[in-house]
Enzyme design. Structure first.
Site, PDB file in Angstrom:
ATOM      1  CB  SER A  43      -0.923   0.011   1.225  1.00 56.88           C
ATOM      2  OG  SER A  43      -0.173   0.190   2.408  1.00 56.88           O
ATOM      3  CB  SER A  45       0.396   4.007   4.390  1.00 56.71           C
ATOM      4  OG  SER A  45       1.313   2.994   4.759  1.00 56.71           O
ATOM      5  CE  LYS A 106       0.629   2.972   8.813  1.00 64.58           C
ATOM      6  NZ  LYS A 106       0.105   3.391   7.502  1.00 64.58           N
ATOM      7  CB  SER A 197      -0.928   7.113   6.470  1.00 63.00           C
ATOM      8  OG  SER A 197      -0.348   6.344   7.494  1.00 63.00           O
TER       9      SER A 197
END
Length: 262
Positions: A43, A45, A106, A197
């Site tokens: 993805s 993010s 993250k 995100s």
């Protein structure tokens, strides 16, 4: 050499090959369980730091070990052993707290005791605005092949870590938040693609035990499309390996190979 001697030598050679293979598998398992684990990015993010289709190694030893450092998360002990604290700005892989199953990646923004807030798209840590400078646009191709330009900025954290972020929409829902007070033994995590995100602004703080390791280096990058993947999780596998290998040379992003993650 007699036939019997040849058969004995052949059997001895086969046993040696089996022994070498078994030792190699054991070594690979030890490396996989305790040292480095491969992940892929399905993805956007963490764009522009990490792109969809990046394959990377995660250093599992970087912060010590918890139950989630190991496959299937066996409940062998509580807390972390040989623990070392993540630093602000580290890119970290962890188990999503709300389901204890999905792997997320993250950036560490808030440490225990910090107060974190977004005000008009500007990150604030303990009441101070983080330096945010406009830089060149991030250019991304859409499904039709047209270029899409997204505003890109450089953020500088209080400890001097500098990294790029995207801000697609001004004053979006995640650009203005309440003040988040990070509890003890927890961290505040955010993606670099701020308007795309799902991070601590939405699901809360990350407990120390859920950390799996630090993202270290991209070992391969494949220009993948979203439909190439099974799901949104970082550890997702590709649906069609045949398709991947068929386009290995044409869709590999060679400039990202062995790129260190900051």
């Amino acid at each position: 050499m007699s036939v019997e001697a040849e058969e004995t030598q052949s059997k001895s050679g086969i046993k040696e090959i089996v022994r070498v293979v078994i030792h190699a598998l054991i070594l690979a398992l030890i490396v996989r369980v305790f040292l480095f684990q491969p992940f892929n990015i399905p993805s956007g993010s963490m764009i522009p730091t990490l792109l969809v289709g990046d394959y990377l190694f995660v250093a599992k030893y970087a912060y010590g070990y918890s139950r989630y450092s190991f496959p299937f998360g066996p409940n062998l002990f509580s807390g972390r052993v040989w623990a070392k604290e993540p630093e602000r700005g580290d890119v970290v892989v962890f188990k999503l707290p709300r389901d204890n199953e999905t792997d997320y990646i993250k950036r560490v923004i808030g440490l225990p005791g910090d107060e974190i807030q977004m005000i008009h798209g500007v990150l604030h840590i303990n009441g101070q605005a983080v330096k945010k400078e406009r830089t060149d646009d991030f250019v991304q191709g859409d499904a039709s092949g047209r270029e899409r330009r997204i505003p890109r900025y450089l953020e500088t954290l209080p400890n001097g870590v500098i990294y790029p972020v995207l801000d697609l929409t001004q004053d979006s829902i995640g650009d203005n938040t309440e003040v988040y007070k990070v509890p003890e033994n927890h961290f505040f995590m955010m993606g670099d693609n701020r308007d795309n995100s799902a991070d601590s602004r939405y699901w809360g703080f990350l407990r120390r035990d859920y950390i799996k390791g630090r993202a270290l280096v991209i070992y391969w990058s494949y220009e993948a499309e979203r439909e190439d993947y099974q799901d949104e999780s970082t550890g997702a596998t590709l649906k069609g390996f045949v398709s991947v290998f068929a386009h290995f040379f044409t869709r590999t992003r060679w400039d990202r190979m062995f790129h260190q993650i900051h």
